[in-house]
Motif scaffolding. Structure first.
Motif, PDB file in Angstrom:
ATOM      1  N   HIS A  81     -20.386 -67.142  34.703  1.00 12.76           N
ATOM      2  CA  HIS A  81     -19.873 -66.036  34.045  1.00 12.76           C
ATOM      3  C   HIS A  81     -18.842 -66.591  34.611  1.00 12.76           C
ATOM      4  N   TYR A  82     -18.322 -65.929  35.794  1.00 12.92           N
ATOM      5  CA  TYR A  82     -16.353 -65.406  36.093  1.00 12.92           C
ATOM      6  C   TYR A  82     -16.430 -67.030  37.260  1.00 12.92           C
ATOM      7  N   GLU A  83     -14.857 -67.258  36.785  1.00 13.03           N
ATOM      8  CA  GLU A  83     -14.795 -68.592  37.827  1.00 13.03           C
ATOM      9  C   GLU A  83     -13.837 -67.650  39.009  1.00 13.03           C
ATOM     10  N   GLY A  84     -14.540 -68.521  39.539  1.00 12.56           N
ATOM     11  CA  GLY A  84     -14.574 -68.085  41.867  1.00 12.56           C
ATOM     12  C   GLY A  84     -15.135 -68.801  42.746  1.00 12.56           C
ATOM     13  N   ALA A  85     -15.702 -69.004  42.440  1.00 12.24           N
ATOM     14  CA  ALA A  85     -17.236 -69.854  43.536  1.00 12.24           C
ATOM     15  C   ALA A  85     -16.995 -71.447  43.772  1.00 12.24           C
ATOM     16  N   VAL A  86     -16.953 -71.489  44.782  1.00  9.65           N
ATOM     17  CA  VAL A  86     -16.543 -72.927  45.601  1.00  9.65           C
ATOM     18  C   VAL A  86     -18.453 -73.793  46.265  1.00  9.65           C
ATOM     19  N   ALA A  87     -18.990 -72.612  45.832  1.00 14.66           N
ATOM     20  CA  ALA A  87     -20.297 -73.652  46.180  1.00 14.66           C
ATOM     21  C   ALA A  87     -21.331 -72.715  45.339  1.00 14.66           C
ATOM     22  N   ALA A  88     -22.796 -73.116  44.832  1.00 11.09           N
ATOM     23  CA  ALA A  88     -23.658 -72.327  43.967  1.00 11.09           C
ATOM     24  C   ALA A  88     -24.324 -71.351  44.395  1.00 11.09           C
ATOM     25  N   PRO A  89     -24.342 -69.915  44.188  1.00  7.91           N
ATOM     26  CA  PRO A  89     -25.327 -69.309  44.603  1.00  7.91           C
ATOM     27  C   PRO A  89     -26.841 -70.034  44.538  1.00  7.91           C
ATOM     28  N   THR A  90     -27.200 -70.287  45.363  1.00  7.13           N
ATOM     29  CA  THR A  90     -28.312 -71.796  44.863  1.00  7.13           C
ATOM     30  C   THR A  90     -29.258 -71.131  44.138  1.00  7.13           C
ATOM     31  N   ALA A  91     -30.112 -69.829  44.904  1.00 12.98           N
ATOM     32  CA  ALA A  91     -31.387 -69.371  44.478  1.00 12.98           C
ATOM     33  C   ALA A  91     -31.674 -69.131  42.532  1.00 12.98           C
ATOM     34  N   SER A  92     -30.507 -69.147  42.361  1.00 15.08           N
ATOM     35  CA  SER A  92     -29.874 -68.492  41.345  1.00 15.08           C
ATOM     36  C   SER A  92     -30.329 -70.389  40.054  1.00 15.08           C
ATOM     37  N   LEU A  93     -30.300 -71.498  41.391  1.00 12.91           N
ATOM     38  CA  LEU A  93     -29.811 -72.712  39.954  1.00 12.91           C
ATOM     39  C   LEU A  93     -31.197 -72.783  39.403  1.00 12.91           C
ATOM     40  N   HIS A  94     -32.461 -72.343  39.995  1.00 15.15           N
ATOM     41  CA  HIS A  94     -34.029 -72.608  39.292  1.00 15.15           C
ATOM     42  C   HIS A  94     -34.247 -71.718  38.106  1.00 15.15           C
ATOM     43  N   LEU A 122     -43.670 -61.119  40.281  1.00 16.17           N
ATOM     44  CA  LEU A 122     -42.884 -59.768  40.689  1.00 16.17           C
ATOM     45  C   LEU A 122     -44.047 -58.351  40.266  1.00 16.17           C
ATOM     46  N   PRO A 123     -43.514 -57.186  41.115  1.00 15.48           N
ATOM     47  CA  PRO A 123     -44.306 -56.456  40.525  1.00 15.48           C
ATOM     48  C   PRO A 123     -43.907 -55.599  39.524  1.00 15.48           C
ATOM     49  N   ARG A 124     -44.383 -55.331  38.097  1.00 17.67           N
ATOM     50  CA  ARG A 124     -43.943 -54.027  37.041  1.00 17.67           C
ATOM     51  C   ARG A 124     -42.793 -53.840  37.019  1.00 17.67           C
ATOM     52  N   GLU A 125     -42.861 -52.482  38.032  1.00 19.90           N
ATOM     53  CA  GLU A 125     -41.541 -51.770  37.806  1.00 19.90           C
ATOM     54  C   GLU A 125     -40.646 -52.499  39.211  1.00 19.90           C
ATOM     55  N   CYS A 126     -39.841 -53.638  38.678  1.00 11.74           N
ATOM     56  CA  CYS A 126     -38.788 -53.799  39.297  1.00 11.74           C
ATOM     57  C   CYS A 126     -37.530 -54.196  38.485  1.00 11.74           C
ATOM     58  N   GLY A 127     -36.488 -53.926  39.231  1.00  8.91           N
ATOM     59  CA  GLY A 127     -35.328 -54.220  38.975  1.00  8.91           C
ATOM     60  C   GLY A 127     -34.646 -55.139  38.757  1.00  8.91           C
ATOM     61  N   ILE A 128     -34.048 -56.147  38.434  1.00 11.07           N
ATOM     62  CA  ILE A 128     -33.209 -57.692  39.329  1.00 11.07           C
ATOM     63  C   ILE A 128     -31.864 -57.331  39.405  1.00 11.07           C
ATOM     64  N   ILE A 129     -30.734 -57.873  40.868  1.00 12.00           N
ATOM     65  CA  ILE A 129     -29.783 -58.774  40.101  1.00 12.00           C
ATOM     66  C   ILE A 129     -29.101 -59.683  40.493  1.00 12.00           C
ATOM     67  N   PHE A 130     -28.495 -59.932  39.888  1.00 15.23           N
ATOM     68  CA  PHE A 130     -28.075 -61.164  39.624  1.00 15.23           C
ATOM     69  C   PHE A 130     -26.637 -61.354  39.535  1.00 15.23           C
ATOM     70  N   ASN A 131     -26.365 -62.587  40.469  1.00 15.74           N
ATOM     71  CA  ASN A 131     -24.830 -62.983  40.987  1.00 15.74           C
ATOM     72  C   ASN A 131     -24.114 -64.554  39.680  1.00 15.74           C
ATOM     73  N   ASP A 132     -23.502 -63.464  38.937  1.00 19.55           N
ATOM     74  CA  ASP A 132     -22.808 -64.669  37.062  1.00 19.55           C
ATOM     75  C   ASP A 132     -21.919 -65.400  37.642  1.00 19.55           C
ATOM     76  N   THR A 133     -21.390 -65.260  39.410  1.00 14.97           N
ATOM     77  CA  THR A 133     -20.093 -66.103  39.499  1.00 14.97           C
ATOM     78  C   THR A 133     -20.351 -67.584  38.754  1.00 14.97           C
ATOM     79  N   LYS A 134     -19.146 -68.145  38.491  1.00 20.14           N
ATOM     80  CA  LYS A 134     -19.551 -69.721  38.120  1.00 20.14           C
ATOM     81  C   LYS A 134     -18.218 -70.706  39.022  1.00 20.14           C
ATOM     82  N   VAL A 135     -18.822 -71.436  39.413  1.00 19.70           N
ATOM     83  CA  VAL A 135     -18.317 -72.701  40.624  1.00 19.70           C
ATOM     84  C   VAL A 135     -17.534 -73.206  39.430  1.00 19.70           C
TER      85      VAL A 135
END
Length: 282
Positions: A185-198, A61-74
């Motif tokens: 964190h927040y319940e509501g997804a019926v499938a996982a955001p799969t890149a996050s699983l790693h 990752l570049p030193r200057e890089c902001g990261i956005i995550f999806n906190d949905t919960k399956v």
């Protein structure tokens, strides 16, 4: 308007994207630890490809890089049951339309007003049929109409994790933990955001300690399992999904820092905001 002529390699043709994926190369069970999955890195500057491991992500990752995550919960969105008149059915929750009308997909023929019986004194009644094959239902606990938020803890007891169909197996107790990101964190997804699983807890903490980060919520809908069957991609009916962008994510998105969105769910949430200026809704 002049109609566009399509060739065999036209980017609008679904057939242009066909490729062979040998079944033996599909990972049907998670790797342990989860951050030991393989990572392919493509360097656009010199067009080189590096094969690494996901726990080395921060090295690339570049030193200057902001990261956005999806906190949905399956949620345990798959239910097995039967019609009151007999006959097995399988129900997959898509999303709530409101507190009581829940949009679902049902395997098995049902009509409006059909009553469905599940474990744990849970039942449902079909209240509306849609042309796309989905149905709206009301859920009942011991014959008392319940709200969606009251349904969620019941699903934890009687529901099943809705694994992608290409895995070709039933869910098990391991999936309750592994088919969920460590920052869900927040319940509501019926499938996982799969890149996050790693991300393991350790990798997540390490990356976040080196880079500004924030969360969006995109509840992945069951339409993500729907195959593209139309000959022309733009004829495929797209589903909508609920999203919410936190105040800290809005601040990061509107800063001048380069952004990395983890996975397609975070990416399309940020892109949708860039196009519409909306920060929550469908």
């Amino acid at each position: 308007m002049k109609k566009r002529r399509l060739t065999n390699l036209d980017p609008l043709l679904t057939s242009s994207y066909h490729y062979e994926l040998p079944e033996e190369l599909i990972a049907t069970h998670p790797i342990h630890p989860r951050d030991h999955a393989r990572l392919l890195v493509y360097d656009r500057a010199d067009q080189s490809i590096t094969h690494a491991r996901f726990d080395a992500l921060d090295n690339f990752l570049p030193r200057e890089c902001g990261i956005i995550f999806n906190d949905t919960k399956v949620i345990k969105a798959r239910l097995y049951g039967h019609k009151e008149s007999g006959g097995a059915i399988e129900l997959l929750i898509n999303r709530p339309h409101d507190a009581y009308a829940i949009n679902v997909y049902i395997k098995g023929r049902v009509r409006s007003d059909t009553r469905l019986i599940f474990d744990g004194d849970l039942s449902a009644r079909v209240i509306k049929l849609y042309e796309d094959g989905s149905r709206d239902v009301n859920f009942y606990l011991r014959k008392t109409l319940i709200r969606f938020e009251e349904l969620l803890p019941i699903l934890e007891q009687v529901g099943h994790i809705p694994l992608p169909p290409y895995l070709g197996r039933e869910d098990n107790s391991e999936d309750e933990r592994e088919y969920q990101s460590v920052f869900a964190h927040y319940e509501g997804a019926v499938a996982a955001p799969t890149a996050s699983l790693h991300f393991s807890d350790e990798l997540f903490e390490a990356v976040c300690s080196h880079h500004p980060h924030a969360f969006v919520t995109l509840h992945v809908g069951s339409g993500t399992f729907k195959p593209v069957e139309a000959e022309v991609i733009t004829d495929h009916p797209m589903h909508s999904e609920y999203f919410d962008i936190s105040a800290s994510a809005l601040e990061l998105i509107h800063s001048n820092i380069p952004l990395l969105s983890i996975g397609t769910t975070s990416t399309r949430t940020v892109e949708y905001h860039a196009r519409t200026a909306e920060h929550h809704g469908e």
